[in-house]
Write a protein that holds these residues in place. Sequence first.
Motif, mmCIF file in Angstrom:
data_model
loop_
_atom_site.group_PDB
_atom_site.id
_atom_site.type_symbol
_atom_site.label_atom_id
_atom_site.label_comp_id
_atom_site.label_asym_id
_atom_site.label_seq_id
_atom_site.Cartn_x
_atom_site.Cartn_y
_atom_site.Cartn_z
ATOM 1 N N GLU A 67 0.836 -1.202 0.000
ATOM 2 C CA GLU A 67 0.000 0.000 0.000
ATOM 3 C C GLU A 67 0.871 1.252 0.000
ATOM 4 O O GLU A 67 1.907 1.313 0.666
ATOM 5 N N SER A 68 0.446 2.231 -0.762
ATOM 6 C CA SER A 68 1.282 3.389 -1.070
ATOM 7 C C SER A 68 1.795 4.104 0.162
ATOM 8 O O SER A 68 2.944 4.565 0.197
ATOM 9 N N TRP A 69 0.968 4.216 1.188
ATOM 10 C CA TRP A 69 1.343 5.029 2.351
ATOM 11 C C TRP A 69 2.445 4.385 3.186
ATOM 12 O O TRP A 69 2.991 5.032 4.082
ATOM 13 N N VAL A 70 2.815 3.122 2.882
ATOM 14 C CA VAL A 70 3.978 2.523 3.548
ATOM 15 C C VAL A 70 5.048 2.101 2.539
ATOM 16 O O VAL A 70 6.108 1.622 2.934
ATOM 17 N N TYR A 71 4.774 2.312 1.258
ATOM 18 C CA TYR A 71 5.796 2.038 0.244
ATOM 19 C C TYR A 71 6.510 3.353 -0.052
ATOM 20 O O TYR A 71 6.432 3.917 -1.158
ATOM 21 N N CYS A 72 7.182 3.862 0.958
ATOM 22 C CA CYS A 72 7.779 5.199 0.876
ATOM 23 C C CYS A 72 8.762 5.357 2.026
ATOM 24 O O CYS A 72 8.926 4.455 2.853
ATOM 25 N N TYR A 73 9.409 6.494 2.067
ATOM 26 C CA TYR A 73 10.376 6.778 3.125
ATOM 27 C C TYR A 73 9.690 7.347 4.366
ATOM 28 O O TYR A 73 8.672 8.041 4.267
ATOM 29 N N SER A 74 10.311 7.098 5.511
ATOM 30 C CA SER A 74 9.826 7.679 6.766
ATOM 31 C C SER A 74 10.804 8.689 7.351
ATOM 32 O O SER A 74 10.485 9.341 8.348
ATOM 33 N N PHE A 75 11.998 8.835 6.763
ATOM 34 C CA PHE A 75 13.022 9.684 7.375
ATOM 35 C C PHE A 75 12.705 11.176 7.284
ATOM 36 O O PHE A 75 13.260 11.972 8.042
ATOM 37 N N ASP A 76 11.821 11.564 6.384
ATOM 38 C CA ASP A 76 11.497 12.975 6.174
ATOM 39 C C ASP A 76 10.012 13.172 6.464
ATOM 40 O O ASP A 76 9.154 12.898 5.618
ATOM 41 N N LYS A 77 9.701 13.659 7.652
ATOM 42 C CA LYS A 77 8.293 13.806 8.048
ATOM 43 C C LYS A 77 7.576 14.880 7.244
ATOM 44 O O LYS A 77 6.365 14.781 6.998
ATOM 45 N N ASP A 78 8.312 15.900 6.841
ATOM 46 C CA ASP A 78 7.680 16.928 6.009
ATOM 47 C C ASP A 78 7.296 16.351 4.650
ATOM 48 O O ASP A 78 6.255 16.710 4.086
ATOM 49 N N LEU A 79 8.126 15.466 4.123
ATOM 50 C CA LEU A 79 7.815 14.799 2.854
ATOM 51 C C LEU A 79 6.535 13.986 2.972
ATOM 52 O O LEU A 79 5.701 13.975 2.053
ATOM 53 N N GLN A 80 6.364 13.303 4.090
ATOM 54 C CA GLN A 80 5.152 12.508 4.304
ATOM 55 C C GLN A 80 3.897 13.374 4.210
ATOM 56 O O GLN A 80 2.855 12.940 3.685
ATOM 57 N N GLN A 81 3.977 14.578 4.741
ATOM 58 C CA GLN A 81 2.821 15.470 4.720
ATOM 59 C C GLN A 81 2.643 16.136 3.357
ATOM 60 O O GLN A 81 1.532 16.490 2.965
ATOM 61 N N GLU A 82 3.732 16.275 2.642
ATOM 62 C CA GLU A 82 3.721 17.003 1.373
ATOM 63 C C GLU A 82 3.224 16.149 0.209
ATOM 64 O O GLU A 82 2.507 16.631 -0.673
ATOM 65 N N TRP A 83 3.617 14.877 0.197
ATOM 66 C CA TRP A 83 3.319 14.034 -0.957
ATOM 67 C C TRP A 83 1.918 13.437 -0.855
ATOM 68 O O TRP A 83 1.540 12.889 0.180
ATOM 69 N N ASP A 84 1.153 13.503 -1.936
ATOM 70 C CA ASP A 84 -0.196 12.940 -1.974
ATOM 71 C C ASP A 84 -0.222 11.735 -2.901
ATOM 72 O O ASP A 84 -0.108 11.880 -4.127
ATOM 73 N N TRP A 85 -0.369 10.555 -2.317
ATOM 74 C CA TRP A 85 -0.527 9.351 -3.134
ATOM 75 C C TRP A 85 -1.920 9.332 -3.756
ATOM 76 O O TRP A 85 -2.902 9.727 -3.117
ATOM 77 N N LYS A 86 -2.000 8.848 -4.997
ATOM 78 C CA LYS A 86 -3.275 8.873 -5.718
ATOM 79 C C LYS A 86 -4.096 7.609 -5.497
ATOM 80 O O LYS A 86 -5.326 7.659 -5.542
ATOM 81 N N GLU A 87 -3.399 6.472 -5.312
ATOM 82 C CA GLU A 87 -4.107 5.199 -5.247
ATOM 83 C C GLU A 87 -3.598 4.354 -4.097
ATOM 84 O O GLU A 87 -2.505 4.584 -3.555
ATOM 85 N N ARG A 88 -4.379 3.346 -3.762
ATOM 86 C CA ARG A 88 -3.955 2.380 -2.744
ATOM 87 C C ARG A 88 -2.663 1.700 -3.184
ATOM 88 O O ARG A 88 -1.722 1.578 -2.400
ATOM 89 N N PHE A 89 -2.632 1.236 -4.434
ATOM 90 C CA PHE A 89 -1.440 0.597 -4.994
ATOM 91 C C PHE A 89 -0.954 1.456 -6.164
ATOM 92 O O PHE A 89 -1.504 1.378 -7.272
ATOM 93 N N PRO A 90 0.047 2.288 -5.953
ATOM 94 C CA PRO A 90 0.442 3.259 -6.985
ATOM 95 C C PRO A 90 1.085 2.600 -8.197
ATOM 96 O O PRO A 90 1.710 1.543 -8.101
ATOM 97 N N THR A 91 0.941 3.266 -9.333
ATOM 98 C CA THR A 91 1.516 2.784 -10.581
ATOM 99 C C THR A 91 3.020 3.042 -10.619
ATOM 100 O O THR A 91 3.569 3.807 -9.816
ATOM 101 N N GLN A 92 3.659 2.421 -11.593
ATOM 102 C CA GLN A 92 5.095 2.638 -11.811
ATOM 103 C C GLN A 92 5.386 4.121 -11.991
ATOM 104 O O GLN A 92 6.346 4.658 -11.419
ATOM 105 N N ALA A 93 4.577 4.802 -12.787
ATOM 106 C CA ALA A 93 4.821 6.219 -13.059
ATOM 107 C C ALA A 93 4.744 7.046 -11.779
ATOM 108 O O ALA A 93 5.536 7.977 -11.572
ATOM 109 N N GLU A 94 3.795 6.700 -10.902
ATOM 110 C CA GLU A 94 3.654 7.469 -9.667
ATOM 111 C C GLU A 94 4.818 7.206 -8.711
ATOM 112 O O GLU A 94 5.325 8.139 -8.065
ATOM 113 N N VAL A 95 5.270 5.960 -8.617
ATOM 114 C CA VAL A 95 6.404 5.652 -7.732
ATOM 115 C C VAL A 95 7.669 6.336 -8.237
ATOM 116 O O VAL A 95 8.438 6.915 -7.459
#
Length: 547
Positions: A67-95
């Motif tokens: 799921e997109s919200w855990v297929y990402c980095y956690s080291f940058d908390k501001d990035l977590q708030q800034e980036w908006d995932w579009k789907e539950r399972f993001p596409t190659q282009a979105e990743v």
Amino acid sequence: MTNAAHAAGRRDDVDVEAIVIGAGFGGLRCLHELRSRGLSTKVLEKGTDVGGTWYWNRYPGARTDSESWVYCYSFDKDLQQEWDWKERFPTQAEVQAYLSHVADRHDMRKDIEFGVTVEAAKFDEDTQLWTVTASTGQTYTSRYVVAATGQLGIQHFPFGGVENFKGEAHHSSNWPKEGVDFTGKRVAVVGTGATAIQIIPLVAQEAETLTVFQRTPNFVMPGRNFALTDLHRNAIKRDYDRVWAQVRDQPFGMAFDPVNRISGDTEPATRDQVLQAGWESGGFRYIFETFDDLLTDQECNDLASEFVRNKIRAIVKDPKTAELLCPTNHPVGGKRVPLGHFYYETFNRDNVTLVDVNTNPIEQFTEKGLQTAEGELEFDIVIIATGFDAVSGALTHMDVRGRGGQTIENRWADGAESYMGIMVDDFPNFFTILGPQGPFANNPPVIEHQAEWIGKVITLCEEDGRVAEVSRQTVDDWFRVTQEAFDSTVLAKGEEAHSWYLGANIPGKAHKILYWFGGVPAYFDMLEESESRGFDLVDARSAATVS
């Protein structure tokens, strides 16, 4: 050692202090980690942009299974708030867009050299330095090398003759950037692993005919993908600390809570309801939110496996095709479980045919298509999705040499082994991200912990003037523990189904467990515990210090 002190003590006999091979999730995270510790670092990337796996695998339908919200980095908390995932399972282009955003946000591109294919890395025992050589002949020297080369980079071709084919042949991991037009074409897909399972439903909608060649059927879970709303995204962002706590405590690094339920303590009438709820939830929740003993108890796994087979029989209208799609030679989880997006439903289409290569094997490409045991089949396009020389292949296909000139290919001739998926004996100051016997889990959280551990090891070595190296005994001990963890599950039966996490999908490759199945929480704990033991390093001092 502070960053300022480190900068003042930099060696002038190297091009950079650390070289990272690969600019995917692992490479970018290592670049951030090492730079934050004051090390001059260069990333060498074969592609023309960041992304790694998500740069190369542009095939139709490519998307994550986490799921997109855990297929990402956690080291940058501001990035977590800034980036908006579009789907539950993001596409190659979105990743890839996400990783590109990370690279820009942290000004990483200035330290990445694109279009560089690394062919060799050799350790000099006199100078204690590495020399990395590119395909152009250019060399780079460094004290440390981190191989963030990915787990699925070396393609596997089980039959030859592609040069004879007059049509289009495309491997899924080297897809044309301009895409492929399937309109009115006779198309073949060879393989039914996770990649092919994503490709098949989309190609079927466009092609005149689609022929799928299957060796081993898979237990395919329904993805149940959906678009994320602002309400959903905001709820995740408000609760991200809890989300990462779930990941930290879940055996496979997912944001799932434990169900605290085993099949033997559940009434028979309730078991089917539990499995049905897991199936409808989609994703990996069928595996992890039904019964805690699904992967460790044979009776529970048999129940879950037959439930999926009955779903296949209910979805696929032709009984013969349905039975061909039903796995019978391995338990659910015995091979990497893929997610499908109307995969089984695709075989109800009139233009789709399934071929069992166990009874009608492919012999070779011909000018017009594929030669099978029963005759030649003509195609306009052949898609090759036959898997990879996983985990170890990217390094054994390079000329990586450690102490005594020993190659890593030779070291791993009897099966790839490393310490916690990060270090290999006789290869000093050399690290791997997601190497052999690292966790089988959602990769980004594992990558982050491994990158931080590598950073701590290098800091210790810089402070003490030692070489980062582990003994053969340390590697052997870790492999023994890894094997014991694997043996406590039902997954060993995956060998019969050519499971790539056993190396069983590549002819001639030693069959050896390539992953830690003892759980992410235990693995993270052991990474932390090793720090009190000096990271289990051999106490070897560097030539620079001794001299």
